[in-house]
Scaffold this active site. Structure first.
Site, short mmCIF file in Angstrom:
data_model
loop_
_atom_site.label_atom_id
_atom_site.label_comp_id
_atom_site.label_asym_id
_atom_site.label_seq_id
_atom_site.Cartn_x
_atom_site.Cartn_y
_atom_site.Cartn_z
N ASP A 75 0.77 -1.12 0.12
CA ASP A 75 -0.13 0.04 -0.05
C ASP A 75 0.93 1.21 -0.08
O ASP A 75 1.88 1.21 0.52
CB ASP A 75 -0.85 0.21 1.30
CG ASP A 75 -1.65 -1.11 1.40
OD1 ASP A 75 -2.33 -1.78 0.49
OD2 ASP A 75 -2.06 -1.29 2.64
N1 URA Z 1 -1.27 -5.96 3.96
C1 URA Z 1 -1.83 -4.65 4.13
O1 URA Z 1 -2.82 -4.22 4.77
N2 URA Z 1 -0.91 -3.70 3.39
C2 URA Z 1 0.25 -3.91 2.69
O2 URA Z 1 0.78 -3.10 2.04
C3 URA Z 1 0.65 -5.43 2.59
C4 URA Z 1 -0.10 -6.37 3.35
#
Ligand code: URA
Length: 242
Positions: free
Chosen positions: A102
């Site tokens: 993310d």
């Molecule tokens: N889980 C999440 O919530 N975000 C990420 O970037 C990777 C795994």
């Protein structure tokens, strides 16, 4: 890489022309006639057109990046935000991320220009564990740890697989936790803690299989070694604990 792409990136002919040559039986991979879609391992396979060896010097690149927060893990962004490509401007080859992190998550991200390698690592049968270090609001209880370990229903729709908890520590109004999961649904870790009513305050991916974040600086990358690349490819075959 596919045979058609091999010939086009080698500058020999277009992909379409390559298909024609294949159908005319003029292409061999090592000493076997090629078929459309055959996969070439450019480190060892030899490709011949009418008996002439065709070299392709496209370098295969595999890097391990420590993505900071505030970068999208795509190669372009319609909103004009910074992308992980902005962190690897000294690499000339067109590389792209294997999987996603993310915008607000930091940590390990593999990048490569090897499509086969990407397919192996992102295939659902590839059970490599990824470990995340999270800081979450509130406090964690034994019951909640059990829930995380056993599986949690997220968004009333998907039951997560078993997770491993490697560390957990409560502080005054937050806790820290290290959690390993072998699947990668969109925003999965954030959703798991949201279900427990302990929203994630910060999230960092600290391990992908045997690769760790130790020694890497935020925003920097290193090349994976040959040994690491081979080991990552084999994880699919063995499905062993990594
Ligand atoms: N889980 C999440 O919530 N975000 C990420 O970037 C990777 C795994």
């Amino acid at each position: 890489m596919r045979i058609q792409k091999y010939l086009s990136t080698a500058g020999f002919c277009s992909r379409r022309k390559a298909e024609e040559l294949i159908l005319e039986n003029r292409i061999k991979i090592n000493n076997k006639s090629a078929s459309i879609g055959d996969i070439i391992d450019i480190s060892k396979d030899k490709v011949f057109v009418d008996g002439k060896l065709i070299n392709n010097n496209t370098k295969q690149i595999y890097i391990l990046l420590y993505k900071p927060k505030g970068y999208v893990s795509t190669t372009s962004d319609p909103e004009g935000r910074k992308t992980v490509l902005d962190l690897v401007t000294d690499i000339k080859e067109r590389i792209y991320p294997v999987g996603r992190l993310d915008y607000d998550t930091e940590g390990l991200l593999i990048m490569t220009n090897d499509g086969e390698f990407t397919n192996i690592l992102t295939h659902p049968s590839h059970l490599v564990e990824k470990v995340y270090k999270a800081k979450c609001s509130g406090n964690i209880t034994k019951e909640k740890l059990n829930q995380l370990e056993d599986g949690i229903l997220i968004e009333n729709e998907y039951m997560t697989n078993k997770a491993n908890i490697y560390y957990a520590q409560n502080f005054k109004d937050y806790f820290e936790i290290e959690i390993g999961i072998k699947e990668g649904r969109n925003r999965q870790v954030r959703k798991m803690f949201a279900e427990l009513k302990n929203p994630v305050l910060s999230l960092k991916r600290i391990k992908i299989g045997f690769l760790t974040i130790d020694k890497l600086k935020r925003g920097k990358y290193r090349e994976l070694t040959k040994k690491e690349i081979e080991k990552l490819k084999k994880l699919e075959v063995n499905k062993e604990n990594n």
